[in-house]
Design a protein around this motif. Sequence first.
Motif, short mmCIF file in Angstrom:
data_model
loop_
_atom_site.label_atom_id
_atom_site.label_comp_id
_atom_site.label_asym_id
_atom_site.label_seq_id
_atom_site.Cartn_x
_atom_site.Cartn_y
_atom_site.Cartn_z
N THR A 1 71.43 49.65 31.43
CA THR A 1 71.53 49.30 30.01
C THR A 1 72.30 47.99 29.84
O THR A 1 72.52 47.56 28.72
CB THR A 1 72.26 50.41 29.22
N GLU B 1 72.31 44.58 29.44
CA GLU B 1 71.42 43.45 29.14
C GLU B 1 71.98 42.13 29.64
O GLU B 1 71.24 41.28 30.13
CB GLU B 1 71.16 43.35 27.63
N GLY C 1 68.89 38.98 23.62
CA GLY C 1 68.16 39.37 24.82
C GLY C 1 66.99 38.46 25.13
O GLY C 1 65.94 38.92 25.57
N THR D 1 64.58 41.11 26.74
CA THR D 1 65.03 42.45 27.13
C THR D 1 65.18 43.32 25.89
O THR D 1 65.56 42.83 24.82
CB THR D 1 66.39 42.39 27.86
N ASN D 2 64.87 44.61 26.06
CA ASN D 2 65.00 45.58 24.97
C ASN D 2 65.44 46.91 25.55
O ASN D 2 64.89 47.35 26.56
CB ASN D 2 63.65 45.81 24.26
N PRO D 3 66.41 47.58 24.89
CA PRO D 3 66.74 48.93 25.33
C PRO D 3 65.50 49.82 25.21
O PRO D 3 64.74 49.71 24.26
CB PRO D 3 67.83 49.38 24.34
N LEU E 1 66.24 49.80 30.43
CA LEU E 1 66.04 48.52 29.78
C LEU E 1 64.65 48.00 30.12
O LEU E 1 64.25 48.00 31.29
CB LEU E 1 67.10 47.55 30.30
N VAL F 1 62.15 44.86 30.40
CA VAL F 1 62.16 43.41 30.55
C VAL F 1 60.71 42.96 30.44
O VAL F 1 59.85 43.42 31.18
CB VAL F 1 62.76 42.97 31.91
#
Length: 189
Positions: free
Chosen positions: A57, A59, A85, A134-136, A143, A145
Amino acid sequence: MNGSARKRGAVAAAVGLALLTGLGGCQTANDVAMKVGAPPEGAVKLRALETRRFDTTDEKAMLTAASQTLQDLGFTLTESAVDLGVLVASKQRDAEEAGEVAGRVALSLALALLGSYQPPDWDKDQTIIVMVVTNPAGSGGQLDVRVSFDRTIRTHQGLTRTERLDDPAIYQGFFAKLSGGVFLEGHAL
């Protein structure tokens, strides 16, 4: 019927024919409703090519690793918004190929012999642009990518065009290097 009335009749007939032809190609409201909200053709395949899920997690660490990976691949970081991100990088490359130049010149000469000269034009250089986002991924401690590669090509005469690079080897190579850089396994989605 006089000449003026005949011309008006011909114009009216032409306009009517144009309207009927145009109406034949119209979409119904139902056709449009079926397309609204639907992903473009190939979007799912493209997303699978561009995205990997990592078991982290962090980032900031992921973006640092992505930045180092891009630099190892010869890119220069042009924009960075770590809080969002996002990374953007680019690199310049020669796009001139001897076969293309010879083919364009030969085509130009052939057209000139037929009486229609067109100056030859061929690819000269290119700028390859990469964007990493990037995003949770939900609540599972992972994560996502996503990376995209595009290029802007400038021709010998100064014209430009932009195109997406969709060679799977480019994306696989990037993610293999990134996975090695963060010592984490990226999972294909």
